[in-house]
Design a protein around this motif. Structure first.
Motif, short mmCIF file in Angstrom:
data_model
loop_
_atom_site.label_atom_id
_atom_site.label_comp_id
_atom_site.label_asym_id
_atom_site.label_seq_id
_atom_site.Cartn_x
_atom_site.Cartn_y
_atom_site.Cartn_z
N ILE A 108 0.56 -60.41 31.76
CA ILE A 108 0.73 -59.32 32.72
C ILE A 108 2.09 -59.44 33.41
CG2 ILE A 108 -0.16 -58.29 34.85
CD1 ILE A 108 -2.97 -59.00 33.87
N ILE A 109 2.54 -60.67 33.67
CA ILE A 109 3.86 -60.85 34.29
C ILE A 109 4.93 -60.20 33.43
CG2 ILE A 109 5.63 -62.58 34.84
CD1 ILE A 109 3.36 -64.39 35.86
N GLN A 110 4.80 -60.34 32.12
CA GLN A 110 5.77 -59.72 31.22
C GLN A 110 5.73 -58.20 31.36
OE1 GLN A 110 6.83 -61.52 27.33
NE2 GLN A 110 5.93 -59.70 26.43
N GLY A 111 4.51 -57.64 31.49
CA GLY A 111 4.36 -56.20 31.69
C GLY A 111 4.91 -55.76 33.03
N VAL A 112 4.74 -56.59 34.06
CA VAL A 112 5.25 -56.29 35.40
C VAL A 112 6.78 -56.22 35.38
CG1 VAL A 112 5.52 -57.18 37.75
CG2 VAL A 112 3.28 -57.27 36.65
N ILE A 113 7.40 -57.20 34.75
CA ILE A 113 8.86 -57.23 34.69
C ILE A 113 9.42 -56.00 33.98
CG2 ILE A 113 10.85 -58.46 33.71
CD1 ILE A 113 9.24 -61.07 34.16
N ALA A 114 8.81 -55.64 32.84
CA ALA A 114 9.25 -54.46 32.10
C ALA A 114 9.07 -53.19 32.93
CB ALA A 114 8.47 -54.35 30.78
N TYR A 129 -4.91 -70.08 32.87
CA TYR A 129 -4.16 -70.23 34.12
C TYR A 129 -3.84 -68.88 34.73
CZ TYR A 129 -3.45 -75.05 32.61
OH TYR A 129 -3.64 -76.34 32.20
N ILE A 130 -3.56 -68.91 36.03
CA ILE A 130 -3.08 -67.75 36.76
C ILE A 130 -1.82 -68.21 37.49
CG2 ILE A 130 -4.45 -68.23 38.84
CD1 ILE A 130 -5.05 -65.25 39.03
N TYR A 131 -0.78 -67.37 37.46
CA TYR A 131 0.54 -67.76 37.98
C TYR A 131 0.90 -66.93 39.21
CZ TYR A 131 1.04 -69.92 33.37
OH TYR A 131 0.85 -70.68 32.23
N ASN A 132 1.67 -67.55 40.11
CA ASN A 132 2.12 -66.83 41.29
C ASN A 132 3.52 -66.28 41.05
OD1 ASN A 132 3.36 -66.41 44.07
ND2 ASN A 132 1.25 -66.92 44.61
N TYR A 133 3.61 -64.96 40.99
CA TYR A 133 4.87 -64.27 40.73
C TYR A 133 5.11 -63.27 41.86
CZ TYR A 133 8.37 -61.30 38.48
OH TYR A 133 9.51 -60.58 38.20
N GLN A 134 6.23 -63.37 42.53
CA GLN A 134 6.59 -62.48 43.64
C GLN A 134 5.51 -62.47 44.72
OE1 GLN A 134 7.58 -58.65 41.87
NE2 GLN A 134 9.61 -59.39 41.26
N GLY A 135 4.82 -63.61 44.88
CA GLY A 135 3.85 -63.72 45.95
C GLY A 135 2.43 -63.31 45.61
N PHE A 136 2.18 -62.88 44.36
CA PHE A 136 0.81 -62.54 43.96
C PHE A 136 0.46 -63.27 42.67
CE2 PHE A 136 3.37 -59.38 41.76
CZ PHE A 136 2.75 -59.22 40.53
N TRP A 137 -0.85 -63.39 42.41
CA TRP A 137 -1.35 -64.16 41.27
C TRP A 137 -1.74 -63.25 40.12
CZ3 TRP A 137 -1.14 -69.43 41.42
CH2 TRP A 137 -0.97 -70.03 42.67
N THR A 138 -1.30 -63.60 38.93
CA THR A 138 -1.71 -62.84 37.74
C THR A 138 -1.47 -63.67 36.49
OG1 THR A 138 -1.65 -60.65 36.71
CG2 THR A 138 0.48 -61.63 37.31
N SER A 139 -1.84 -63.12 35.33
CA SER A 139 -1.74 -63.87 34.08
C SER A 139 -0.33 -63.78 33.48
CB SER A 139 -2.76 -63.34 33.06
OG SER A 139 -2.37 -62.06 32.60
N SER A 140 -0.05 -64.66 32.53
CA SER A 140 1.28 -64.73 31.93
C SER A 140 1.67 -63.42 31.24
CB SER A 140 1.32 -65.89 30.92
OG SER A 140 0.29 -65.75 29.95
N SER A 142 7.90 -63.21 25.59
CA SER A 142 9.34 -63.35 25.39
C SER A 142 9.79 -64.74 25.86
CB SER A 142 10.09 -62.28 26.19
OG SER A 142 9.93 -62.51 27.59
N GLU A 143 10.94 -65.18 25.36
CA GLU A 143 11.48 -66.47 25.78
C GLU A 143 11.80 -66.46 27.27
OE1 GLU A 143 11.56 -69.25 24.04
OE2 GLU A 143 10.51 -68.07 22.51
N GLU A 144 12.25 -65.30 27.75
CA GLU A 144 12.56 -65.15 29.19
C GLU A 144 11.30 -65.37 30.02
OE1 GLU A 144 14.08 -61.64 32.28
OE2 GLU A 144 13.30 -61.12 30.29
N CYS A 145 10.19 -64.81 29.56
CA CYS A 145 8.94 -64.94 30.29
C CYS A 145 8.43 -66.38 30.24
CB CYS A 145 7.89 -63.98 29.73
SG CYS A 145 6.40 -63.86 30.74
N LYS A 146 8.52 -67.01 29.07
CA LYS A 146 8.07 -68.41 28.93
C LYS A 146 8.86 -69.33 29.87
CE LYS A 146 6.64 -68.04 24.08
NZ LYS A 146 7.02 -68.40 22.68
N GLU A 147 10.17 -69.07 29.96
CA GLU A 147 11.01 -69.88 30.83
C GLU A 147 10.62 -69.69 32.30
OE1 GLU A 147 15.77 -70.27 31.74
OE2 GLU A 147 15.16 -69.63 29.72
N LEU A 148 10.32 -68.44 32.66
CA LEU A 148 9.91 -68.14 34.02
C LEU A 148 8.59 -68.83 34.35
CD1 LEU A 148 10.15 -66.51 36.68
CD2 LEU A 148 9.01 -64.62 35.50
N LEU A 149 7.62 -68.76 33.42
CA LEU A 149 6.31 -69.36 33.64
C LEU A 149 6.40 -70.87 33.90
CD1 LEU A 149 4.24 -67.52 30.89
CD2 LEU A 149 4.07 -67.17 33.35
#
Length: 336
Positions: A54-60, A41-52, A21-28
């Motif tokens: 998966i971050i979208q799945g986490v937010i949902a 790449y692996i990204y740090n979201y809310q203090g933990f590392w995961t893929s782009s 999503s555009e929201e996720c791309k902007e966050l990344l």
């Protein structure tokens, strides 16, 4: 280390980025990132590392999942024995609906990851709002999310959390092998053990830092022992019957004397053993609905495989990191 392989295949859903999503791309674009274990790449979201993806799945998942008091959620860091415990949990919680001696038991024809699906890795990657109507009570679900990033409904409900921890040396080796097997199939390259070990010690691992993840659940298991049970992979290996009975008590479905006498405990352990599950047709040739080959979830299932890979320097370095991070927690690992 780079290994070539002709025509990499379509990657599993957790690595696909074409429909972010555009929201996720902007966050990344503003998140810290490091070299990926599986993807680029692996990204740090809310203090933990995961893929782009998966971050979208986490937010949902965080926005939409509504926990029920009867839910049972299995939580692990990746490669901590998740597949094994999913099978044990499914057999244990569903033994009235699916008697363990049944020749058509679901575990004989389906992979444990399909029977106990991931929230952010499966259900909320497939759909923004999954349909749970086909789930029967208790709903058996799983996640790799740190405690602080669980949906609020999970934290505030009577949902029971089953946490499985594995010693960091074997966890690292298993994660390195697993990520390389996925990379080789879908990307055509592998990562060296030295490079990934350095990242692991820095805390840059899938859903890591490893120590933050387990300490979050360790603390909750002492504060809320009726909500969170903290299991050790090595203890289940050493005392399978004692730990399975402990899990049954926690889930409020203890074994009856009749079940004990009929060998139900032994049969659950036999059916869910690495030797049995890894040789089933579904797990040697099948694929998960998310795209991964079932066989990549069955490598060795041993305690102590790290000895085949670790140098003295690696052991000393990780010991130092773990000692610092776990200081004062009372948590200790078994290295067999």
């Amino acid at each position: 280390m780079t290994t070539s392989q002709a025509s990499p295949q379509i990657p599993p859903k957790c690595l696909q980025e074409h429909d972010l999503s555009e929201e996720c791309k902007e966050l990344l674009s503003i998140l810290p990132k490091e070299k990926g274990w599986i993807g680029s790449y692996i990204y740090n979201y809310q203090g933990f590392w995961t893929s782009s993806k998966i971050i979208q799945g986490v937010i949902a998942c965080q926005q939409h999942f509504q926990a029920q008091d009867s839910d049972i959620i299995l939580v692990t860091t990746p490669k901590s024995g998740t597949t094994w415990l999913k099978s044990l949990l499914f057999a244990l919680a569903n033994r009235m609906k699916h008697p363990i001696f049944d020749q058509n038991h679901p575990l004989l024809v389906k992979n444990p990851h399909d029977l106990v699906p991931y929230l952010e890795l499966k259900l909320y990657i497939d759909e923004q709002v999954p349909n749970f109507s086909s789930f029967t009570s208790p709903r058996l679900l799983s996640t790799h999310l740190p405690y602080a990033s669980l949906p609020k409904s999970v934290q505030e409900s009577g949902t029971k959390l089953v946490y499985l921890c594995r010693n960091p040396r074997d966890t690292f080796i298993s994660m390195w092998h697993f990520s390389n097997s996925i990379r080789l199939d879908y990307i055509g390259t592998t990562n060296s053990i030295d490079e990934m070990f350095d990242l692991f010690c820095k805390g840059v691992s899938i859903y890591g830092p490893f120590w933050n993840h387990l300490l979050g659940y360790w603390k909750k298991s002492t504060e809320k022992p009726n909500k969170v049970i903290f299991l050790m992979y090595e203890e289940i290996k050493q005392q399978p019957k004692i730990q399975l009975r402990r899990l049954a008590e926690f889930l409020e479905c203890p074994f009856s004397i009749e079940e004990e006498n009929c060998g139900v405990v032994d049969e659950i352990l036999r059916m869910c053993s690495f030797e049995n599950l890894s040789n089933l047709e579904v797990n040697t040739n099948g694929k998960l609905s998310t795209g991964e080959k079932n066989k990549v979830f069955f490598r060795k299932g041993e305690v102590g495989d790290w000895k085949n890979y670790f140098t003295i320097e690696m052991s000393e370095k990780l010991n130092h990191v773990i000692e610092q991070q776990l200081q004062g927690s009372g948590l200790r690992f078994l290295y067999i």
